[in-house]
Motif scaffolding. Structure first.
Motif, PDB file in Angstrom:
ATOM      1  N   LEU A  77       0.827  -1.208   0.000  1.00 59.41           N
ATOM      2  CA  LEU A  77       0.000   0.000   0.000  1.00 59.41           C
ATOM      3  C   LEU A  77       0.862   1.259   0.000  1.00 59.41           C
ATOM      4  O   LEU A  77       0.554   2.247  -0.681  1.00 59.41           O
ATOM      5  N   GLN A  78       1.940   1.222   0.781  1.00 56.04           N
ATOM      6  CA  GLN A  78       2.852   2.370   0.810  1.00 56.04           C
ATOM      7  C   GLN A  78       3.489   2.587  -0.560  1.00 56.04           C
ATOM      8  O   GLN A  78       3.656   3.720  -1.005  1.00 56.04           O
ATOM      9  N   TYR A  79       3.864   1.491  -1.205  1.00 53.20           N
ATOM     10  CA  TYR A  79       4.499   1.590  -2.526  1.00 53.20           C
ATOM     11  C   TYR A  79       3.517   2.165  -3.553  1.00 53.20           C
ATOM     12  O   TYR A  79       3.871   3.033  -4.338  1.00 53.20           O
ATOM     13  N   VAL A  80       2.284   1.668  -3.526  1.00 54.28           N
ATOM     14  CA  VAL A  80       1.257   2.175  -4.454  1.00 54.28           C
ATOM     15  C   VAL A  80       1.015   3.657  -4.223  1.00 54.28           C
ATOM     16  O   VAL A  80       0.920   4.454  -5.158  1.00 54.28           O
ATOM     17  N   SER A  81       0.954   4.042  -2.949  1.00 54.64           N
ATOM     18  CA  SER A  81       0.727   5.448  -2.603  1.00 54.64           C
ATOM     19  C   SER A  81       1.884   6.319  -3.093  1.00 54.64           C
ATOM     20  O   SER A  81       1.683   7.394  -3.661  1.00 54.64           O
ATOM     21  N   PHE A  82       3.104   5.814  -2.875  1.00 58.57           N
ATOM     22  CA  PHE A  82       4.292   6.554  -3.326  1.00 58.57           C
ATOM     23  C   PHE A  82       4.303   6.688  -4.841  1.00 58.57           C
ATOM     24  O   PHE A  82       4.592   7.755  -5.385  1.00 58.57           O
ATOM     25  N   THR A  83       3.988   5.596  -5.539  1.00 54.66           N
ATOM     26  CA  THR A  83       3.997   5.604  -7.004  1.00 54.66           C
ATOM     27  C   THR A  83       3.012   6.622  -7.553  1.00 54.66           C
ATOM     28  O   THR A  83       3.323   7.390  -8.468  1.00 54.66           O
ATOM     29  N   LYS A  84       1.811   6.639  -6.981  1.00 55.93           N
ATOM     30  CA  LYS A  84       0.798   7.581  -7.450  1.00 55.93           C
ATOM     31  C   LYS A  84       1.227   9.017  -7.192  1.00 55.93           C
ATOM     32  O   LYS A  84       1.033   9.902  -8.027  1.00 55.93           O
ATOM     33  N   GLN A  85       1.813   9.233  -6.018  1.00 56.43           N
ATOM     34  CA  GLN A  85       2.278  10.584  -5.686  1.00 56.43           C
ATOM     35  C   GLN A  85       3.415  11.012  -6.606  1.00 56.43           C
ATOM     36  O   GLN A  85       3.481  12.157  -7.063  1.00 56.43           O
ATOM     37  N   TYR A  86       4.298  10.068  -6.897  1.00 58.38           N
ATOM     38  CA  TYR A  86       5.426  10.334  -7.799  1.00 58.38           C
ATOM     39  C   TYR A  86       4.916  10.724  -9.183  1.00 58.38           C
ATOM     40  O   TYR A  86       5.342  11.716  -9.766  1.00 58.38           O
ATOM     41  N   GLU A  87       3.990   9.927  -9.696  1.00 58.67           N
ATOM     42  CA  GLU A  87       3.453  10.200 -11.021  1.00 58.67           C
ATOM     43  C   GLU A  87       2.719  11.535 -11.055  1.00 58.67           C
ATOM     44  O   GLU A  87       2.852  12.312 -12.008  1.00 58.67           O
ATOM     45  N   ARG A  88       1.957  11.781  -9.986  1.00 58.51           N
ATOM     46  CA  ARG A  88       1.159  13.005  -9.951  1.00 58.51           C
ATOM     47  C   ARG A  88       2.044  14.249  -9.882  1.00 58.51           C
ATOM     48  O   ARG A  88       1.816  15.233 -10.579  1.00 58.51           O
ATOM     49  N   ASN A  89       3.069  14.204  -9.042  1.00 59.95           N
ATOM     50  CA  ASN A  89       3.898  15.388  -8.832  1.00 59.95           C
ATOM     51  C   ASN A  89       5.039  15.510  -9.836  1.00 59.95           C
ATOM     52  O   ASN A  89       5.183  16.528 -10.504  1.00 59.95           O
ATOM     53  N   PHE A  90       5.838  14.472  -9.938  1.00 56.98           N
ATOM     54  CA  PHE A  90       7.050  14.567 -10.756  1.00 56.98           C
ATOM     55  C   PHE A  90       6.771  14.481 -12.251  1.00 56.98           C
ATOM     56  O   PHE A  90       7.187  15.343 -13.020  1.00 56.98           O
ATOM     57  N   LEU A  91       6.048  13.446 -12.662  1.00 50.79           N
ATOM     58  CA  LEU A  91       5.809  13.253 -14.081  1.00 50.79           C
ATOM     59  C   LEU A  91       4.962  14.366 -14.673  1.00 50.79           C
ATOM     60  O   LEU A  91       5.168  14.785 -15.816  1.00 50.79           O
ATOM     61  N   LYS A  92       4.020  14.869 -13.894  1.00 53.60           N
ATOM     62  CA  LYS A  92       3.186  15.969 -14.373  1.00 53.60           C
ATOM     63  C   LYS A  92       4.044  17.212 -14.600  1.00 53.60           C
ATOM     64  O   LYS A  92       3.939  17.892 -15.625  1.00 53.60           O
ATOM     65  N   THR A  93       4.925  17.482 -13.637  1.00 53.41           N
ATOM     66  CA  THR A  93       5.783  18.664 -13.748  1.00 53.41           C
ATOM     67  C   THR A  93       6.727  18.558 -14.929  1.00 53.41           C
ATOM     68  O   THR A  93       6.892  19.503 -15.710  1.00 53.41           O
ATOM     69  N   THR A  94       7.355  17.389 -15.092  1.00 48.92           N
ATOM     70  CA  THR A  94       8.304  17.228 -16.192  1.00 48.92           C
ATOM     71  C   THR A  94       7.606  17.290 -17.545  1.00 48.92           C
ATOM     72  O   THR A  94       8.155  17.828 -18.503  1.00 48.92           O
ATOM     73  N   SER A  95       6.398  16.754 -17.626  1.00 46.89           N
ATOM     74  CA  SER A  95       5.672  16.810 -18.902  1.00 46.89           C
ATOM     75  C   SER A  95       5.285  18.251 -19.228  1.00 46.89           C
ATOM     76  O   SER A  95       5.310  18.659 -20.398  1.00 46.89           O
ATOM     77  N   LEU A  96       4.951  19.038 -18.210  1.00 41.76           N
ATOM     78  CA  LEU A  96       4.632  20.451 -18.432  1.00 41.76           C
ATOM     79  C   LEU A  96       5.872  21.224 -18.875  1.00 41.76           C
ATOM     80  O   LEU A  96       5.802  22.089 -19.750  1.00 41.76           O
ATOM     81  N   LEU A  97       7.013  20.894 -18.257  1.00 43.27           N
ATOM     82  CA  LEU A  97       8.268  21.535 -18.658  1.00 43.27           C
ATOM     83  C   LEU A  97       8.610  21.193 -20.110  1.00 43.27           C
ATOM     84  O   LEU A  97       9.015  22.057 -20.876  1.00 43.27           O
ATOM     85  N   GLU A  98       8.447  19.933 -20.446  1.00 36.87           N
ATOM     86  CA  GLU A  98       8.751  19.496 -21.809  1.00 36.87           C
ATOM     87  C   GLU A  98       7.835  20.194 -22.813  1.00 36.87           C
ATOM     88  O   GLU A  98       8.281  20.679 -23.859  1.00 36.87           O
TER      89      GLU A  98
END
Length: 205
Positions: free
Chosen positions: A3-24
């Motif tokens: 559950l912790q891993y799933v929560s971390f993964t979702k948070q990672y995707e939401r915060n990091f991947l969203k930001t990098t895609s916006l930068l790109e």
């Protein structure tokens, strides 16, 4: 743990991947703006057959620099270092007339411009070891005439740090830092204050 891993993964995707895609996306939009402006120059040169008209070419560049050239969204871009580089031994022309010094371009960049007129090409110039001058990025579009004969290219020389600073609003908003690399993973610009050793380490990674 799952559950912790799933929560971390979702948070990672939401915060990091969203930001990098916006930068790109933002960075692509910046390059697209330059492309639109360079295309307008190339069309004007082709339409008026200015390939060897250094005075008229300079007037075209000077007028655009003074008033700015609009991109597709109406935003104005002022290009101070823009040149016409004709094929052969013709002098390179800028907004102040023929240049008194020669601009150096990589053979690969020149070949791509010649092979695909109308397409934006990018070439990074890395300063030699010990050179304190900042690196320059060449943005260019090849131009052919009405008979589809290649005549030269429109070239803009831009400091990568200038490109990076165009993203500064998004960087500050999301508290991220950006490092701009070339295809060989050499650092062109960075919003971090990197030492020479740190840049080398990034290159190795």
């Amino acid at each position: 743990v799952v559950l912790q891993y799933v929560s971390f993964t979702k948070q990672y995707e939401r915060n990091f991947l969203k930001t990098t895609s916006l930068l790109e996306k933002s960075f692509k939009n910046i390059l697209e703006s330059y492309k639109v402006v360079l295309l307008e120059f190339s069309k004007e040169i082709k339409k008026k057959n200015l390939f060897l008209e250094s005075v008229k070419l300079s007037e075209l560049f000077e007028k655009s620099y003074t008033y700015g050239s609009g991109d597709a969204n109406g935003a104005k871009i002022h290009l101070s270092s823009i040149n016409w580089v004709g094929k052969g031994d013709t002098p390179t022309v800028g907004r102040f007339g023929p240049l008194l010094y020669k601009l150096e371009f990589s053979p690969e960049y020149l070949e791509r411009l010649k092979r695909s007129p109308g397409k934006l090409e990018i070439s990074n110039v890395i300063p030699e070891a010990g050179n304190s001058e900042p690196p320059l990025t060449n943005l260019g579009i090849g131009v052919d005439d009405e008979k589809e004969v290649y005549r030269g290219f429109v070239n803009a020389r831009i400091q990568p740090q200038t490109l990076l600073e165009s993203l500064s609003g998004l960087e500050n908003e999301d508290k991220v830092r950006v490092v701009l690399l070339d295809q060989k993973a050499q650092v062109l610009a960075s919003s971090l204050d990197l030492s020479a050793d740190a840049k080398k380490e990034l290159n190795q990674i």
